[in-house]
Write a protein that holds these residues in place. Structure first.
Motif, PDB file in Angstrom:
ATOM      1  N   PRO A  25       0.815  -1.220   0.000  1.00 16.88           N
ATOM      2  CA  PRO A  25       0.000   0.000   0.000  1.00 16.88           C
ATOM      3  C   PRO A  25       0.849   1.271   0.000  1.00 16.88           C
ATOM      4  CG  PRO A  25      -0.045  -1.063   2.141  1.00 16.88           C
ATOM      5  CD  PRO A  25       0.731  -1.967   1.231  1.00 16.88           C
ATOM      6  N   VAL A  26       0.368   2.250  -0.733  1.00 17.96           N
ATOM      7  CA  VAL A  26       1.038   3.538  -0.840  1.00 17.96           C
ATOM      8  C   VAL A  26       0.022   4.633  -0.530  1.00 17.96           C
ATOM      9  CG1 VAL A  26       2.218   5.148  -2.385  1.00 17.96           C
ATOM     10  CG2 VAL A  26       2.666   2.694  -2.572  1.00 17.96           C
ATOM     11  N   ALA A  27       0.405   5.545   0.340  1.00 17.32           N
ATOM     12  CA  ALA A  27      -0.428   6.709   0.641  1.00 17.32           C
ATOM     13  C   ALA A  27       0.240   7.927   0.012  1.00 17.32           C
ATOM     14  CB  ALA A  27      -0.564   6.901   2.135  1.00 17.32           C
ATOM     15  N   PHE A  28      -0.565   8.832  -0.511  1.00 14.35           N
ATOM     16  CA  PHE A  28      -0.044  10.025  -1.174  1.00 14.35           C
ATOM     17  C   PHE A  28      -0.341  11.229  -0.311  1.00 14.35           C
ATOM     18  CE2 PHE A  28      -0.279  12.684  -5.340  1.00 14.35           C
ATOM     19  CZ  PHE A  28       1.017  13.134  -5.143  1.00 14.35           C
ATOM     20  N   GLY A  29       0.694  11.976   0.038  1.00 10.57           N
ATOM     21  CA  GLY A  29       0.537  13.163   0.855  1.00 10.57           C
ATOM     22  C   GLY A  29       1.153  14.378   0.187  1.00 10.57           C
ATOM     23  N   GLY A  58      -3.039  14.474   3.667  1.00 12.24           N
ATOM     24  CA  GLY A  58      -3.316  13.518   2.605  1.00 12.24           C
ATOM     25  C   GLY A  58      -3.921  14.155   1.369  1.00 12.24           C
ATOM     26  N   VAL A  59      -3.641  13.527   0.255  1.00 14.01           N
ATOM     27  CA  VAL A  59      -4.232  13.924  -1.020  1.00 14.01           C
ATOM     28  C   VAL A  59      -5.453  13.037  -1.234  1.00 14.01           C
ATOM     29  CG1 VAL A  59      -3.875  14.085  -3.521  1.00 14.01           C
ATOM     30  CG2 VAL A  59      -1.990  14.601  -1.948  1.00 14.01           C
ATOM     31  N   ALA A  60      -6.600  13.639  -1.401  1.00 22.58           N
ATOM     32  CA  ALA A  60      -7.836  12.886  -1.597  1.00 22.58           C
ATOM     33  C   ALA A  60      -7.861  12.256  -2.990  1.00 22.58           C
ATOM     34  CB  ALA A  60      -9.046  13.797  -1.409  1.00 22.58           C
ATOM     35  N   ARG A  61      -8.679  11.264  -3.126  1.00 21.09           N
ATOM     36  CA  ARG A  61      -8.829  10.592  -4.413  1.00 21.09           C
ATOM     37  C   ARG A  61      -9.231  11.620  -5.486  1.00 21.09           C
ATOM     38  NH1 ARG A  61     -12.559   5.298  -5.454  1.00 21.09           N
ATOM     39  NH2 ARG A  61     -11.667   4.828  -7.479  1.00 21.09           N
ATOM     40  N   ARG A  62      -8.540  11.584  -6.595  1.00 27.80           N
ATOM     41  CA  ARG A  62      -8.769  12.469  -7.743  1.00 27.80           C
ATOM     42  C   ARG A  62      -8.457  13.943  -7.463  1.00 27.80           C
ATOM     43  NH1 ARG A  62     -14.270   9.896 -10.350  1.00 27.80           N
ATOM     44  NH2 ARG A  62     -13.358   7.856 -10.717  1.00 27.80           N
ATOM     45  N   GLU A  63      -7.771  14.225  -6.375  1.00 27.61           N
ATOM     46  CA  GLU A  63      -7.414  15.610  -6.040  1.00 27.61           C
ATOM     47  C   GLU A  63      -5.978  15.877  -6.478  1.00 27.61           C
ATOM     48  OE1 GLU A  63      -7.798  18.487  -2.150  1.00 27.61           O
ATOM     49  OE2 GLU A  63      -7.128  16.438  -1.809  1.00 27.61           O
ATOM     50  N   PRO A  64      -5.741  16.920  -7.231  1.00 30.97           N
ATOM     51  CA  PRO A  64      -4.359  17.266  -7.586  1.00 30.97           C
ATOM     52  C   PRO A  64      -3.581  17.623  -6.315  1.00 30.97           C
ATOM     53  CG  PRO A  64      -5.923  18.443  -8.976  1.00 30.97           C
ATOM     54  CD  PRO A  64      -6.712  17.806  -7.870  1.00 30.97           C
TER      55      PRO A  64
END
Length: 155
Positions: A25-29, A58-64
């Motif tokens: 798993p990878v989380a995008f921040g 965190g970066v939300a789904r589909r959020e630049p």
């Protein structure tokens, strides 16, 4: 049918992608080095981790990610600046069994209207060359990079 793979292949590929995400798993921040007019950088003290750190989330789904960092700054520290964020770098950080990918931005000439909240207890602007005691190691490395140290790919 054209170039579209058959249904069973799409299901198999979707399942494989799901298993891969569960196994790695990878989380995008997105975080920011927010600078005031004097070149000082904003640090925050979270309610849930120790030390001074750079603000972000965190970066939300589909959020630049650039939009995410500005949203986080407005929510967490009351950012009142319209300066566009400038991408400083992408970093990888291992956190438990997950990997974080962090987009780090630079926001210049910022003004804030901070009020302590559930997530952020206090803030301060500091000289990036002399961060306060208790600054997290990753934050120290990013501030050193801002002042000319070689850049790393790891937080």
């Amino acid at each position: 049918m054209g170039d579209r793979p058959p249904f069973y292949q799409r299901i198999a590929l979707g399942g494989l992608a799901g298993l891969r995400a569960a196994a790695s798993p990878v989380a995008f921040g997105a975080s920011a080095m927010v600078e005031n007019g004097s070149g000082q950088v904003l640090l925050v003290r979270h309610s849930y981790i120790h030390g001074w750190a750079l603000p972000g989330g965190g970066v939300a789904r589909r959020e630049p990610p650039a939009q995410a960092v500005m949203r986080e700054l407005q929510e967490e520290v009351g950012l009142r600046s319209d300066t566009a964020p400038e991408l400083f770098g992408l970093y990888t950080r291992k956190l438990g069994w997950t990997t974080n990918v962090i987009a780090l931005y630079r926001v210049s000439e910022a003004t804030i209207d901070f009020k302590p909240n559930f997530e952020i207890r206090e803030v301060l602007f500091c000289d990036p060359g002399a961060p306060p005691p208790g600054t997290t190691d990753g934050t120290r490395r990013r501030l050193a990079e801002l002042t000319g140290a070689p850049r790393s790919h790891y937080w």
